[in-house]
Design a protein around this motif. Structure first.
Motif, PDB file in Angstrom:
ATOM      1  N   GLN A  81       0.858  -1.178   0.000  1.00 30.25           N
ATOM      2  CA  GLN A  81       0.000   0.000   0.000  1.00 30.25           C
ATOM      3  C   GLN A  81       0.899   1.234   0.000  1.00 30.25           C
ATOM      4  N   MET A  82       0.743   2.056  -1.027  1.00 26.88           N
ATOM      5  CA  MET A  82       1.594   3.230  -1.189  1.00 26.88           C
ATOM      6  C   MET A  82       0.737   4.480  -1.083  1.00 26.88           C
ATOM      7  N   ASN A  83       0.988   5.268  -0.064  1.00 26.80           N
ATOM      8  CA  ASN A  83       0.263   6.521   0.157  1.00 26.80           C
ATOM      9  C   ASN A  83       1.213   7.702   0.033  1.00 26.80           C
ATOM     10  N   SER A  84       0.640   8.876  -0.111  1.00 25.19           N
ATOM     11  CA  SER A  84       1.427  10.116  -0.210  1.00 25.19           C
ATOM     12  C   SER A  84       2.547   9.965  -1.229  1.00 25.19           C
ATOM     13  N   LEU A  85       2.204   9.475  -2.388  1.00 21.48           N
ATOM     14  CA  LEU A  85       3.209   9.208  -3.411  1.00 21.48           C
ATOM     15  C   LEU A  85       3.872  10.488  -3.891  1.00 21.48           C
ATOM     16  N   LYS A  86       5.158  10.356  -4.209  1.00 24.21           N
ATOM     17  CA  LYS A  86       5.967  11.465  -4.685  1.00 24.21           C
ATOM     18  C   LYS A  86       6.506  11.147  -6.074  1.00 24.21           C
ATOM     19  N   PRO A  87       6.835  12.151  -6.861  1.00 20.27           N
ATOM     20  CA  PRO A  87       7.414  11.880  -8.184  1.00 20.27           C
ATOM     21  C   PRO A  87       8.644  10.980  -8.109  1.00 20.27           C
ATOM     22  N   GLU A  88       9.416  11.084  -7.041  1.00 15.72           N
ATOM     23  CA  GLU A  88      10.621  10.244  -6.923  1.00 15.72           C
ATOM     24  C   GLU A  88      10.296   8.774  -6.642  1.00 15.72           C
ATOM     25  N   ASP A  89       9.030   8.451  -6.427  1.00 10.01           N
ATOM     26  CA  ASP A  89       8.623   7.050  -6.294  1.00 10.01           C
ATOM     27  C   ASP A  89       8.409   6.390  -7.661  1.00 10.01           C
ATOM     28  N   THR A  90       8.485   7.172  -8.714  1.00  9.75           N
ATOM     29  CA  THR A  90       8.313   6.631 -10.058  1.00  9.75           C
ATOM     30  C   THR A  90       9.380   5.579 -10.350  1.00  9.75           C
ATOM     31  N   ALA A  91       8.930   4.386 -10.740  1.00  8.49           N
ATOM     32  CA  ALA A  91       9.857   3.280 -10.985  1.00  8.49           C
ATOM     33  C   ALA A  91       9.060   2.056 -11.432  1.00  8.49           C
ATOM     34  N   VAL A  92       9.793   1.046 -11.866  1.00  7.84           N
ATOM     35  CA  VAL A  92       9.204  -0.278 -12.050  1.00  7.84           C
ATOM     36  C   VAL A  92       9.354  -1.018 -10.726  1.00  7.84           C
ATOM     37  N   TYR A  93       8.270  -1.505 -10.209  1.00 10.65           N
ATOM     38  CA  TYR A  93       8.261  -2.196  -8.926  1.00 10.65           C
ATOM     39  C   TYR A  93       8.219  -3.706  -9.183  1.00 10.65           C
ATOM     40  N   HIS A  94       9.184  -4.397  -8.593  1.00  8.35           N
ATOM     41  CA  HIS A  94       9.308  -5.840  -8.757  1.00  8.35           C
ATOM     42  C   HIS A  94       9.056  -6.544  -7.428  1.00  8.35           C
ATOM     43  N   CYS A  95       8.412  -7.681  -7.519  1.00  6.14           N
ATOM     44  CA  CYS A  95       8.165  -8.524  -6.371  1.00  6.14           C
ATOM     45  C   CYS A  95       9.235  -9.618  -6.312  1.00  6.14           C
ATOM     46  N   ASN A  96       9.628  -9.984  -5.109  1.00  2.72           N
ATOM     47  CA  ASN A  96      10.599 -11.059  -4.911  1.00  2.72           C
ATOM     48  C   ASN A  96      10.115 -11.997  -3.820  1.00  2.72           C
ATOM     49  N   ALA A  97      10.400 -13.282  -3.995  1.00  2.00           N
ATOM     50  CA  ALA A  97      10.057 -14.267  -2.970  1.00  2.00           C
ATOM     51  C   ALA A  97      11.210 -15.246  -2.814  1.00  2.00           C
ATOM     52  N   ASP A  98      11.541 -15.561  -1.574  1.00  2.00           N
ATOM     53  CA  ASP A  98      12.551 -16.595  -1.343  1.00  2.00           C
ATOM     54  C   ASP A  98      11.987 -17.667  -0.429  1.00  2.00           C
ATOM     55  N   GLY A  99      12.459 -18.884  -0.651  1.00  2.00           N
ATOM     56  CA  GLY A  99      11.952 -20.002   0.131  1.00  2.00           C
ATOM     57  C   GLY A  99      12.405 -21.305  -0.475  1.00  2.00           C
ATOM     58  N   THR A 100      11.464 -22.240  -0.672  1.00  2.00           N
ATOM     59  CA  THR A 100      11.774 -23.571  -1.185  1.00  2.00           C
ATOM     60  C   THR A 100      10.681 -23.995  -2.164  1.00  2.00           C
ATOM     61  N   TYR A 101      11.091 -24.654  -3.247  1.00  2.00           N
ATOM     62  CA  TYR A 101      10.113 -25.193  -4.194  1.00  2.00           C
ATOM     63  C   TYR A 101      10.514 -26.596  -4.606  1.00  2.00           C
TER      64      TYR A 101
END
Length: 123
Positions: A81-101
């Motif tokens: 959840q991203m509130n009070s967004l600023k121009p400097e928050d502009t980016a590609v947002y990537h998700c990461n997960a670590d664990g076991t498969y």
């Protein structure tokens, strides 16, 4: 064998809000930490926020007090959840997960990334 799919990015005015989601699917045995990273044009990828399976969180100083990370372990889903967004928050947002498969009858270390979702904050 494991896929992460992000959603929720878009164009928003400064001061606005967005909620990102990331769903992990596939031959997952367990997920430890899940996190959000971002990469702005011409900059290195940086950690935005991370959360463990127990709910412990970690945030970049630049987003503390504005962003909140959460997860639904039963759904292998993490939110930002991203509130009070600023121009400097502009980016590609990537998700990461670590664990076991699972793969070929073996347990293997998981370190998976999503393709990313673009967030643009206009001034």
């Amino acid at each position: 064998q494991v896929q992460l799919v992000e959603s929720g990015g878009g164009l928003v005015q400064a001061g606005g809000s967005l909620r990102l989601s990331c769903v992990a699917s596939g031959s997952i045995f367990s997920i430890n930490a899940m996190g959000w990273y971002r990469q702005a044009p011409g900059k290195q990828r940086e950690l935005v926020a991370a959360i463990t399976s127990g709910g412990s969180t970690n945030y970049a100083d630049s987003v503390k007090g504005r962003f909140t990370i959460s997860r639904d372990n039963a759904k292998n889903t993490v939110y930002l959840q991203m509130n009070s967004l600023k121009p400097e928050d502009t980016a590609v947002y990537h998700c990461n997960a670590d664990g076991t498969y699972y793969s070929g009858g073996y347990y293997k270390a998981l370190d998976a990334w999503g393709q990313g979702t673009l967030v643009i904050v206009s001034s």
